[in-house]
Each structure stands twice: as structure tokens, then as C-alpha cells.
Design an enzyme around this catalytic site. Structure first.
Site, PDB file in Angstrom:
ATOM      1  N   PRO A  59       0.852  -1.234   0.179  1.00  0.00           N
ATOM      2  CA  PRO A  59       0.040  -0.150  -0.197  1.00  0.00           C
ATOM      3  C   PRO A  59       1.001   1.336   0.019  1.00  0.00           C
ATOM      4  O   PRO A  59       2.063   1.416   0.786  1.00  0.00           O
ATOM      5  CB  PRO A  59      -0.588  -0.059   1.386  1.00  0.00           C
ATOM      6  CG  PRO A  59       0.136  -0.868   2.225  1.00  0.00           C
ATOM      7  CD  PRO A  59       0.977  -1.768   1.275  1.00  0.00           C
ATOM      8  N   GLY A  60       0.397   2.167  -0.787  1.00  0.00           N
ATOM      9  CA  GLY A  60       1.192   3.586  -0.650  1.00  0.00           C
ATOM     10  C   GLY A  60       0.061   4.624   0.069  1.00  0.00           C
ATOM     11  O   GLY A  60       0.233   5.054   1.020  1.00  0.00           O
TER      12      GLY A  60
ATOM     13  N   CYS B 173       1.443  29.566 -15.714  1.00  0.00           N
ATOM     14  CA  CYS B 173       1.029  29.846 -17.024  1.00  0.00           C
ATOM     15  C   CYS B 173       0.156  28.954 -17.877  1.00  0.00           C
ATOM     16  O   CYS B 173       0.470  28.632 -18.930  1.00  0.00           O
ATOM     17  CB  CYS B 173       1.953  30.682 -17.686  1.00  0.00           C
ATOM     18  SG  CYS B 173       2.580  31.935 -17.116  1.00  0.00           S
ATOM     19  N   GLU B 174      -0.652  28.347 -17.209  1.00  0.00           N
ATOM     20  CA  GLU B 174      -1.637  27.031 -17.722  1.00  0.00           C
ATOM     21  C   GLU B 174      -3.012  27.106 -17.134  1.00  0.00           C
ATOM     22  O   GLU B 174      -3.133  27.264 -15.778  1.00  0.00           O
ATOM     23  CB  GLU B 174      -1.105  25.787 -17.450  1.00  0.00           C
ATOM     24  CG  GLU B 174       0.268  25.684 -18.046  1.00  0.00           C
ATOM     25  CD  GLU B 174       0.754  24.152 -18.792  1.00  0.00           C
ATOM     26  OE1 GLU B 174      -0.434  23.402 -19.056  1.00  0.00           O
ATOM     27  OE2 GLU B 174       1.742  23.898 -19.043  1.00  0.00           O
TER      28      GLU B 174
ATOM     29  N   TYR C 211       1.495  11.090  -3.427  1.00  0.00           N
ATOM     30  CA  TYR C 211       1.533  11.356  -4.833  1.00  0.00           C
ATOM     31  C   TYR C 211       1.456  12.829  -4.714  1.00  0.00           C
ATOM     32  O   TYR C 211       0.895  13.713  -5.668  1.00  0.00           O
ATOM     33  CB  TYR C 211       0.354  10.837  -5.774  1.00  0.00           C
ATOM     34  CG  TYR C 211       0.507   9.380  -5.813  1.00  0.00           C
ATOM     35  CD1 TYR C 211       1.755   8.789  -6.305  1.00  0.00           C
ATOM     36  CD2 TYR C 211      -0.401   8.594  -4.782  1.00  0.00           C
ATOM     37  CE1 TYR C 211       1.760   7.323  -6.277  1.00  0.00           C
ATOM     38  CE2 TYR C 211      -0.218   7.112  -4.726  1.00  0.00           C
ATOM     39  CZ  TYR C 211       0.941   6.570  -5.440  1.00  0.00           C
ATOM     40  OH  TYR C 211       1.075   5.261  -5.328  1.00  0.00           O
TER      41      TYR C 211
HETATM   42  C1  LIG Z   1       1.807   2.480  -7.318  1.00  0.00           C
HETATM   43  C2  LIG Z   1       2.184   1.012  -6.789  1.00  0.00           C
HETATM   44  C3  LIG Z   1       1.533   0.284  -5.413  1.00  0.00           C
HETATM   45  C4  LIG Z   1       0.803   1.334  -4.511  1.00  0.00           C
HETATM   46  O1  LIG Z   1      -0.252   2.016  -5.046  1.00  0.00           O
HETATM   47  P1  LIG Z   1      -1.116   2.801  -4.179  1.00  0.00           P
HETATM   48  O2  LIG Z   1      -2.463   3.075  -4.805  1.00  0.00           O
HETATM   49  O3  LIG Z   1      -0.107   3.925  -3.725  1.00  0.00           O
HETATM   50  O4  LIG Z   1      -1.547   1.912  -2.836  1.00  0.00           O
HETATM   51  C5  LIG Z   1       1.811  -0.846  -5.083  1.00  0.00           C
HETATM   52  N1  LIG Z   1       2.704  -1.616  -5.989  1.00  0.00           N
HETATM   53  C6  LIG Z   1       2.896  -1.319  -7.337  1.00  0.00           C
HETATM   54  C7  LIG Z   1       3.600  -2.436  -7.925  1.00  0.00           C
HETATM   55  C8  LIG Z   1       2.825   0.096  -7.626  1.00  0.00           C
HETATM   56  O5  LIG Z   1       3.105   0.571  -8.768  1.00  0.00           O
END
Ligand SMILES: *Cc1c(COP(=O)(O)O)cnc(C)c1O
Length: 446
Positions: free
Chosen positions: A299-300, A369-370, A398
Site C-alpha cells: 500500500p502507498g 501559466c496554464e 503522490y
Molecule cells: C503504485 C504501486 C503501488 C501502490 O499503489 P497505491 O495506490 O499507492 O497503494 C503498489 N504496487 C505497485 C507495483 C505499484 O506500482
């Protein structure tokens, strides 16, 4: 239940509703918007704006929530933070202390993970285009697992590992051909996407991989997309296909030690239905549980997104022919998600008095400028004056990592809040640094 597709502005959540879902943020009469124990106005005064601010407490709470959901479901699981969403060293330190490993997608990320003290054997390397140098680095750092995305890459890994006298632990990334029903730019698990090997070809590729020198096949992996909020159906479908595949591989006498379930769990930026870690753990348990294998999660966004805000100051309010424009000192070069994904971010004034004032629609824009440099359209906000500070919510994932110096705008600083303490964890880039490395060729220098 799916959210209605076209919400009108009147249905935007209120400041109070936004803050109620984000327990590390609270609005106080005197101090205004406070993160944990630190008024955000103090940070804005000290470091200026724009500035990113992360809550260590929120990072810890979310990491723990994920881990306990997996444990409560009876799963043996390891969590590898997808550091492409936030690669700040201090953030990684907080998460490493919670026992999280890292999911990296480049040699640069691998080096940052090591610099944050994350051991090689807690690192997973994903991505469709790992270079020879990156594969060599991964092997030298003895990382936990390389997720291979093609037969061609497997041949490369085998040759490099053999030449180095090493054995690479490799999982095969399978494209399960499911539609995660997220934004087209961040869906990854459909057969037309560039990621992984096709489901039908995977068993043969896995078998060939097992026969190659320098490779220990350890399992299969998938990642179907990002910001998944449409429920567990896509996850279940993908994991059910993986489970079927593991059984077929086992039946063929091939070793499978673990399954990497990827990331992608979505968060409610506005009022999207929010899938819970418990629901994800349940989907994994129901599909992959019977295999009795350890699972991995990458997870990110779910961990870091809600933990961060971007602070910006109002430069001026401009009355256009038909609209009120609130021009802020942050721009699309800082937070690109609205321009890139049509993303919605909560925008909350730091002052409690401002937050309680009458609201009217505004276009919130940056100075770049967009026309795409627009953070929000028709957003209900109070009257704002130059110098008023606002917080863009859910900017912890992100956010800073996707920023650029477009329009020669220095990268904004990053600040970590931890209880009543706070520290700058990345200094604001200077104008001198913007020029660093540039050279005028001799024939133009005269
Ligand atoms: C981007 C990515 C993640 C994380 O995605 P999230 O939506 O931020 O949880 C995990 N695994 C892979 C391979 C990714 O490219």
C-alpha cells in the site's frame, strides 16, 4: 454503494465534515487548524508557503490499522510501503519503525529506502523497465524479492544474477485482466495495460523461470491499480485468479512460497465510498487464505495520503467577469493531481474565523501559466485576503514526489509533525539550486 458520478458543488462536504474524518487535524478558535499538537499557522510562519506537512501520528495509526486488519483475518502478511507515493526519509523512518518494508520502483528509491534504514531483505522491487544497473543493485543489496514483469526481464535477471554468482528471488507479476474501475491513468490490471504478464501465459513463463540459473521463483504478484474505491469486487476477482494459478503451479510441481497482493486501496478525498483495510483483508482471506501461504501487501496512498497537507497562502482574490478567483502561491508544479487526474482535494482555511464565515463559490488557481493550473472549480470558500493560509488535504501521497520546478518554482519544503514537535525534514529548494548543474557552452559564453 457507488457514489453518484456528478456531484454538484452544494454536495461538497463541509469543513467540519472533512476534518471529522481526519483525526490528526482539528480546528481551534485561537490556534486555527492544528495538526496533532502543532498549529499549522505556526509552521507556515516559520517555513513559509507552499509547504508540505506530514503527521507522524497519522502515518503510525494507518500503518497499524493495516497490519492489524491482516493479522485479525488470520493472515501471515508483510506490508511493504509503496514509496513512490512519498519517499521522504523521515516518513520512511516512521513507517520502518512500525515494521513496514518498502516497495521500490527504481534504483533511486532503493537507495533512499536503504538510507532510511530499511534493510535489503525488507525491500520488493516492482516495475516494467528495471535496467541492468538496477537489477545489479537489487542483487547486491540482497533484497527480498524482485517482481518480474516479462519473460524478457526474467532472462535479464538470470544472466545478471549468474554473472554475479547470486540467486535472485523472483516473483512473477501477473496481469489478471480485471477492471479496477479507477482513473484510466492509474488502472494497471487490464490486459491492455503494460504491467505484468498475461494471465494465460503466466504458468508457462513461471515454469521456464524455475529452470533458469540464478533464479529462485518465490511466487506470484499482482497490482491492479491505484485509488480503488469501487468495493472489493475487482480485488476478489484478481486474487481468485491468483489462487487458481497457485494451485496449477503447485500441481505442476513448481515452488510457490508467497503471494504479493499489490496496493491500490483508495481513500475518500471528497466523499467517495471508503474501502476499509478489514474489507481488503477479508477479500484476501476468502480467496488466497485456503492456500495457507504468507501474503504481501504494497500500500502507498492509503497509508500516506490522508497524513499530509499542502499549505498555501492566498496571493490575491481576483474578480473575473463571471467568477471569483482565489490565486494561491502553490501551483500544479507542487500538487499536480488536480491537473493530471481531475482530482478533488479538500481546501480548508487555517483560520477558524475564516472557516466560519459565509461561503461562496470560487475558482482556486495557482500562478502557473496554464489553465490546467486549477485546484478547484466552484468551491465554496469564505472571502479570503492576501496572506490567508489554506490547507489542501490528503496531500501526503503522490504530492511532493510528483512535483517539478516548472516555471522555475523551487521545490517546496517538507515538515514532519509528531505530537507537539515538528521539524523541517526537507529544506525548501533555493534559486541557486535551480541553476545547479546548468552550463553555458563555451561558444555561447563570449
Ligand atoms: C503504485 C504501486 C503501488 C501502490 O499503489 P497505491 O495506490 O499507492 O497503494 C503498489 N504496487 C505497485 C507495483 C505499484 O506500482
Amino acid at each position: 454503494m457507488a457514489a453518484p458520478l456528478a456531484l454538484t458543488d452544494a454536495e461538497d462536504p463541509s469543513f467540519a465534515e472533512l476534518l471529522a474524518l481526519r483525526p490528526h487535524l482539528s480546528l481551534h478558535a485561537m490556534d486555527g487548524l492544528v495538526m496533532e499538537g502543532v498549529p499549522l499557522a505556526r509552521i507556515a510562519r516559520e517555513v513559509g508557503t507552499p509547504a508540505w506537512v506530514y503527521s507522524a501520528g497519522a502515518l503510525r495509526r494507518r500503518a497499524r490499522a493495516l497490519k492489524s486488519a491482516l493479522a485479525d483475518a488470520g493472515l501471515t502478511a508483510s506490508v511493504h510501503f509503496a514509496m513512490k507515493c512519498n519517499d521522504n526519509l523521515a516518513v520512511l523512518k516512521v513507517l520502518a519503525a512500525e515494521g513496514l518494508g518498502a516497495d521500490v520502483v527504481s534504483g533511486g528509491e532503493l537507495r533512499i529506502a536503504r538510507a532510511a534504514g530499511i534493510p535489503g531483505p525488507a525491500i520488493v522491487f516492482s516495475g516494467v523497465g528495471k535496467t541492468e544497473a538496477e537489477i545489479r543493485l537489487a542483487l547486491a543489496e540482497d533484497i527480498f524479492q524482485i517482481n518480474a514483469e516479462s519473460a524478457e526481464e526474467i532472462a535479464m535477471i538470470s544472466a545478471i544474477a549468474s554473472a554475479m554468482g547470486r540467486t535472485a528471488r523472483v516473483a512473477l507479476r501477473v496481469n489478471p485482466d480485471v477492471d479496477a474501475r479507477t482513473h484510466a491513468k492509474i488502472t494497471t490490471g487490464k490486459s491492455e495495460n503494460k504491467f505484468g504478464v498475461h494471465f494465460d501465459e503466466a504458468p508457462a513463463i513461471y515454469a521456464r523461470m524455475a529452470a533458469l540459473p540464478g533464479i529462485a521463483p518465490v511466487g506470484i504478484a499482482t497490482h491492479i491499480g491505484s485509488q480503488i474505491t469501487a468495493g472489493m469486487a475487482a480485488y476478489r476477482a484478481a486474487y481468485a485468479r491468483l489462487a487458481e494459478m497457485v494451485q496449477a503451479l503447485r500441481a505442476a510441481g513448481l515452488p510457490v512460497e508467497r503471494v504479493d497482493c499489490g496496493g491500490g486501496l483508495g481513500i475518500p478525498y471528497r466523499d467517495e465510498p471508503a474501502p476499509s483495510p478489514e474489507a481488503l483483508a477479508g477479500a484476501i482471506k476468502a480467496t488466497l487464505g485456503p492456500l495457507g501461504l504468507p501474503v504481501m501487501l504494497e500500500p502507498g496512498r492509503w497509508i500516506a495520503g490522508p497524513a499530509g497537507v499542502l499549505l498555501a497562502s492566498v496571493v490575491l482574490q481576483k474578480r473575473g467577469a463571471s467568477h471569483r478567483f482565489v490565486v494561491v502561491d502553490a501551483a500544479m508544479n507542487d500538487l499536480v493531481r488536480p491537473a493530471m487526474y481531475e482530482a478533488w482535494h479538500g481546501i480548508v482555511p487555517l483560520s477558524a474565523a475564516r472557516a466560519a464565515a459565509p461561503l461562496s463559490p470560487a475558482e482556486v488557481v495557482g500562478p502557473v501559466c496554464e489553465t490546467g493550473d486549477t485546484f478547484a472549480r466552484g468551491r465554496l470558500l469564505p472571502d479570503l485576503s492576501p496572506g490567508d493560509v489554506v490547507a489542501f488535504l490528503d496531500a501526503g501521497a503522490y504530492g511532493a514526489v510528483m512535483s517539478s520546478t516548472y516555471n522555475a518554482r523551487p521545490l517546496a519544503p517538507e515538515v514532519l509533525v509528531d505530537g507537539t514537535r515538528h521539524a523541517v525534514v526537507r529544506a525548501r529548494q533555493t534559486h541557486e539550486e535551480l541553476l545547479h548543474g546548468q552550463r553555458v557552452p563555451e561558444w555561447l559564453a563570449t
